[in-house]
Design a protein around this motif. Structure first.
Motif, PDB file in Angstrom:
ATOM      1  N   LEU B 254      -6.725  -3.566   4.320  1.00  0.00           N
ATOM      2  CA  LEU B 254      -5.574  -2.459   4.790  1.00  0.00           C
ATOM      3  C   LEU B 254      -4.129  -3.112   4.079  1.00  0.00           C
ATOM      4  O   LEU B 254      -3.487  -2.153   3.642  1.00  0.00           O
ATOM      5  CB  LEU B 254      -5.499  -2.176   6.016  1.00  0.00           C
ATOM      6  CG  LEU B 254      -6.706  -1.511   6.839  1.00  0.00           C
ATOM      7  CD1 LEU B 254      -6.631  -1.654   8.361  1.00  0.00           C
ATOM      8  CD2 LEU B 254      -6.737  -0.251   6.321  1.00  0.00           C
ATOM      9  N   THR B 255      -4.026  -4.187   4.085  1.00  0.00           N
ATOM     10  CA  THR B 255      -2.620  -4.539   3.438  1.00  0.00           C
ATOM     11  C   THR B 255      -2.763  -4.851   2.109  1.00  0.00           C
ATOM     12  O   THR B 255      -1.888  -5.039   1.195  1.00  0.00           O
ATOM     13  CB  THR B 255      -1.962  -6.103   4.287  1.00  0.00           C
ATOM     14  OG1 THR B 255      -3.269  -6.776   4.100  1.00  0.00           O
ATOM     15  CG2 THR B 255      -1.966  -5.747   5.609  1.00  0.00           C
ATOM     16  N   PRO B 257      -4.377  -2.196  -0.563  1.00  0.00           N
ATOM     17  CA  PRO B 257      -5.002  -1.056  -0.896  1.00  0.00           C
ATOM     18  C   PRO B 257      -5.763  -1.005  -2.322  1.00  0.00           C
ATOM     19  O   PRO B 257      -6.681  -0.495  -2.375  1.00  0.00           O
ATOM     20  CB  PRO B 257      -3.743  -0.315  -1.044  1.00  0.00           C
ATOM     21  CG  PRO B 257      -2.602  -0.742  -0.592  1.00  0.00           C
ATOM     22  CD  PRO B 257      -2.639  -2.109  -0.553  1.00  0.00           C
ATOM     23  N   TRP B 260      -9.026  -2.267  -1.275  1.00  0.00           N
ATOM     24  CA  TRP B 260      -9.708  -1.310  -0.445  1.00  0.00           C
ATOM     25  C   TRP B 260     -10.315  -0.363  -1.456  1.00  0.00           C
ATOM     26  O   TRP B 260     -11.599   0.200  -1.526  1.00  0.00           O
ATOM     27  CB  TRP B 260      -8.559  -0.598   0.259  1.00  0.00           C
ATOM     28  CG  TRP B 260      -9.220   0.536   1.212  1.00  0.00           C
ATOM     29  CD1 TRP B 260      -9.324   1.822   0.666  1.00  0.00           C
ATOM     30  CD2 TRP B 260      -9.585   0.384   2.500  1.00  0.00           C
ATOM     31  NE1 TRP B 260      -9.804   2.797   1.679  1.00  0.00           N
ATOM     32  CE2 TRP B 260     -10.084   1.723   2.791  1.00  0.00           C
ATOM     33  CE3 TRP B 260      -9.741  -0.516   3.367  1.00  0.00           C
ATOM     34  CZ2 TRP B 260     -10.477   2.115   4.131  1.00  0.00           C
ATOM     35  CZ3 TRP B 260     -10.192  -0.079   4.678  1.00  0.00           C
ATOM     36  CH2 TRP B 260     -10.590   0.930   4.882  1.00  0.00           C
ATOM     37  N   ASP B 371      -8.908   6.874   3.877  1.00  0.00           N
ATOM     38  CA  ASP B 371      -7.425   6.932   4.008  1.00  0.00           C
ATOM     39  C   ASP B 371      -6.879   5.938   5.212  1.00  0.00           C
ATOM     40  O   ASP B 371      -5.838   6.192   5.702  1.00  0.00           O
ATOM     41  CB  ASP B 371      -7.025   8.400   4.028  1.00  0.00           C
ATOM     42  CG  ASP B 371      -7.070   8.974   2.910  1.00  0.00           C
ATOM     43  OD1 ASP B 371      -7.064   8.519   1.884  1.00  0.00           O
ATOM     44  OD2 ASP B 371      -7.568  10.365   3.049  1.00  0.00           O
ATOM     45  N   LYS B 373      -5.191   3.571   7.441  1.00  0.00           N
ATOM     46  CA  LYS B 373      -4.102   2.761   7.517  1.00  0.00           C
ATOM     47  C   LYS B 373      -3.580   1.990   8.749  1.00  0.00           C
ATOM     48  O   LYS B 373      -3.855   2.472   9.874  1.00  0.00           O
ATOM     49  CB  LYS B 373      -2.849   3.501   6.753  1.00  0.00           C
ATOM     50  CG  LYS B 373      -2.505   4.519   7.354  1.00  0.00           C
ATOM     51  CD  LYS B 373      -1.430   5.365   6.961  1.00  0.00           C
ATOM     52  CE  LYS B 373      -0.875   6.631   7.444  1.00  0.00           C
ATOM     53  NZ  LYS B 373      -1.793   7.743   7.458  1.00  0.00           N
ATOM     54  N   LEU B 374      -3.215   0.908   8.565  1.00  0.00           N
ATOM     55  CA  LEU B 374      -2.628   0.147   9.791  1.00  0.00           C
ATOM     56  C   LEU B 374      -1.485   1.274  10.462  1.00  0.00           C
ATOM     57  O   LEU B 374      -0.645   1.798   9.880  1.00  0.00           O
ATOM     58  CB  LEU B 374      -1.795  -0.866   9.640  1.00  0.00           C
ATOM     59  CG  LEU B 374      -2.513  -2.184   9.225  1.00  0.00           C
ATOM     60  CD1 LEU B 374      -1.611  -3.519   9.001  1.00  0.00           C
ATOM     61  CD2 LEU B 374      -3.402  -2.700  10.574  1.00  0.00           C
ATOM     62  N   ASP B 377       3.487  -1.991  11.713  1.00  0.00           N
ATOM     63  CA  ASP B 377       3.994  -3.006  10.464  1.00  0.00           C
ATOM     64  C   ASP B 377       2.917  -4.154  10.525  1.00  0.00           C
ATOM     65  O   ASP B 377       2.758  -4.650  11.561  1.00  0.00           O
ATOM     66  CB  ASP B 377       5.155  -3.195  10.642  1.00  0.00           C
ATOM     67  CG  ASP B 377       5.726  -3.903   9.041  1.00  0.00           C
ATOM     68  OD1 ASP B 377       5.944  -3.172   8.339  1.00  0.00           O
ATOM     69  OD2 ASP B 377       5.899  -5.225   9.291  1.00  0.00           O
ATOM     70  N   VAL B 397      -5.097   1.333  14.104  1.00  0.00           N
ATOM     71  CA  VAL B 397      -5.320   2.077  12.556  1.00  0.00           C
ATOM     72  C   VAL B 397      -5.151   3.584  13.082  1.00  0.00           C
ATOM     73  O   VAL B 397      -5.460   4.153  14.133  1.00  0.00           O
ATOM     74  CB  VAL B 397      -6.471   1.870  11.770  1.00  0.00           C
ATOM     75  CG1 VAL B 397      -6.497   0.223  11.565  1.00  0.00           C
ATOM     76  CG2 VAL B 397      -7.604   2.182  12.667  1.00  0.00           C
ATOM     77  N   TRP B 399      -5.878   7.276  10.651  1.00  0.00           N
ATOM     78  CA  TRP B 399      -6.282   7.960   9.223  1.00  0.00           C
ATOM     79  C   TRP B 399      -6.050   9.363   8.971  1.00  0.00           C
ATOM     80  O   TRP B 399      -5.608   9.946  10.026  1.00  0.00           O
ATOM     81  CB  TRP B 399      -7.769   7.715   9.290  1.00  0.00           C
ATOM     82  CG  TRP B 399      -8.560   8.251   9.963  1.00  0.00           C
ATOM     83  CD1 TRP B 399      -8.946   9.536  10.349  1.00  0.00           C
ATOM     84  CD2 TRP B 399      -8.807   7.770  11.574  1.00  0.00           C
ATOM     85  NE1 TRP B 399      -9.623   9.846  11.807  1.00  0.00           N
ATOM     86  CE2 TRP B 399      -9.430   8.736  12.319  1.00  0.00           C
ATOM     87  CE3 TRP B 399      -8.343   6.598  12.137  1.00  0.00           C
ATOM     88  CZ2 TRP B 399      -9.824   8.638  13.904  1.00  0.00           C
ATOM     89  CZ3 TRP B 399      -8.820   6.516  13.616  1.00  0.00           C
ATOM     90  CH2 TRP B 399      -9.440   7.561  14.223  1.00  0.00           C
TER      91      TRP B 399
END
Lengths: 64, 399
Positions: B254-255, B257, B260, B371, B373-374, B377, B397, B399
């Protein structure tokens, strides 16, 4: 290339089967290595070398 | 021993390792509990320690909290009875051979993979049905490895809250010794009762019942204590480790991309990607110890009989002598091997189960939630710095 194995050293980690499934298998009951092909074709040489390098118990020897 | 990570790079080992590694392969250090011993930070020397029959697996704990006396050599993990992980040859091999057949890649593929496929899909369905941010530690990383080890052992998953709580109590090195021992005792009592119950149901499924059948057939090596110890060891070793590795792997993807996306474009890359994640993220945060059975020399250091020697696997797996650009996770790397599962005859028995879980969860997560994402932060993801395994405590997370 000639491959030899030492069954007594084998700890059944299965790394050889992952690296070279054409050359190695494992016994169902205790996971000890089985040598399927002691003189693998050239296409399998690299996989066999990887299997020997990965083996945590150094149970596989490659003679080239 | 360096134990503090850089908060700006939580997936990297403590930065001090680099300087230690440059200086020499092995250093005399003080471990968190005040015990002294050798710390090996390079790859070749670390592999050599694990492969050397002069190194005994009967070792004291070195990762207890500050000020705490080390447990006696021969004690198992956190108060478990002596187990095959603490034995040397030939005893270790005799016990291990009873189990290895169930952990081969073929056995995992045939007996566990269909189950893993099913539970991964079910858990991803549950994530998809949720409204708002989801914590993937609770939704995927804890339940999936736990379900798999329960299925393998034949342990009722309904009891998970009990043994998961006990495992957490045992593995959290910031807990006082009494609390960790209480966790271990709970686990042993639980498995002990289960062994009794399975004796009454000789045809019940799972590894535990199978071991009981082997014992009943007159294989004298397995005592009731052995069965309980092996069951407890596999139960706790099988779920905390993979859960930690799964959480860190998802956080890495996730960090990053582009990684991913790489796995999204080329799902067949998952095998090498998992191997690289295992190397790069190496969860065993305080290393794994051995005790020298005789005087010997490693990496220029004169080791005395009885000295504790700990291999810092996260450091060794980032050794620039063994890996080009070691601090880069590179799924195209031609990886020969790593120390994430240890090395030598004790190399992790469950490694192929862990691989199967990671190789199933990661591609399916990417496929279902392209799609993802965290929700916080990355610097706000709480890291588990107290456990024997490094991991994330939660991974929110969206999405």
């Amino acid at each position: 290339m000639k491959v030899t194995i030492d069954e007594d050293k084998c700890c059944g980690a299965g790394q050889c089967v992952l690296a070279a499934p054409e050359v190695f298998d494992q016994r169902d009951d205790d996971g000890v290595v089985i040598l399927l092909d002691e003189t693998p074709a050239e296409a399998e040489h690299e996989n066999a070398r990887t299997a020997a390098a990965l083996c945590p118990a150094a149970a596989i020897e490659i003679h080239e | 021993m360096p134990t503090t990570r850089d908060t700006a790079a939580p997936l990297d080992p403590p930065p001090e390792y680099q300087a230690l590694q440059e200086e020499q392969p092995i250093h005399w250090v003080t471990f968190p509990n005040g015990t002294e011993g050798w710390l090996v930070t390079r790859f070749d020397e670390g592999s050599a320690v694990f492969a050397d029959p002069r190194m005994s697996a009967r070792r004291p704990r070195h990762d207890n909290p500050p000020g705490e006396e080390p447990e006696t050599a021969g004690d198992g993990e956190g108060g478990l009875p002596p187990l095959f992980v603490m034995m040397d040859e030939p005893d270790h091999g005799a016990y291990r051979k009873l189990l290895t057949g169930k952990f081969t890649p073929k056995a995992v593929q045939n007996r566990l993979q269909p189950y893993i496929d099913r539970i991964v899909d079910e858990h991803l369905d549950a994530v998809a049905a949720a409204d708002g941010p989801v914590d993937l530690v609770q939704a995927l990383c804890l339940p999936i490895p736990c379900l798999v080890i329960c299925e393998l052992l034949g342990v009722p998953y309904e009891d998970r809250d009990g043994f998961h709580g006990a495992t957490e109590q045992m593995m959290d090195m910031s807990n006082p010794r009494e609390q960790r021992d209480a966790g271990a005792k709970w686990l042993l009592d639980y498995i002990g009762k289960l062994v009794e119950q399975k004796r009454q149901e000789p045809d019940s499924p799972g590894l535990l019942a199978e071991l009981i059948r082997i014992a009943d057939e007159g294989n004298t090596i397995l005592t009731n204590d052995d069965l309980t110890g092996i069951g407890a060891l596999l139960l706790f070793a099988g779920h905390d480790t993979t859960a930690a590795m799964m959480g860190l792997s998802i956080m890495q993807l996730l960090t990053h991309p582009q990684q991913w996306q790489q796995l999204r474009d080329e799902p067949a890359k998952i095998g090498p990607a998992v191997e690289e994640l295992l190397r790069y993220l190496t969860i065993v945060q305080f290393g794994l110890g051995r005790v020298a059975k005789e005087d010997l020399e490693i990496g220029g250091a004169q080791i005395k009989q009885g000295d504790l020697v700990v291999v810092a696997m996260p450091a060794a797996n980032r050794d620039p002598r063994a890996f080009d650009d070691p601090d880069m996770a590179d799924f195209d790397r031609k990886l020969t091997r790593h120390l994430a599962f240890g090395y030598g005859v004790h190399q992790c028995l469950g490694q192929n189960v862990a691989r199967a879980e990671l190789k199933t969860v990661l591609p399916r997560l990417i496929e279902r939630f392209p799609d993802l994402k965290l929700a916080v932060d990355p610097s706000e993801v709480p890291m588990d710095t107290h456990g024997t395994n490094y991991g994330v405590r939660s991974l929110p997370v969206t999405w």
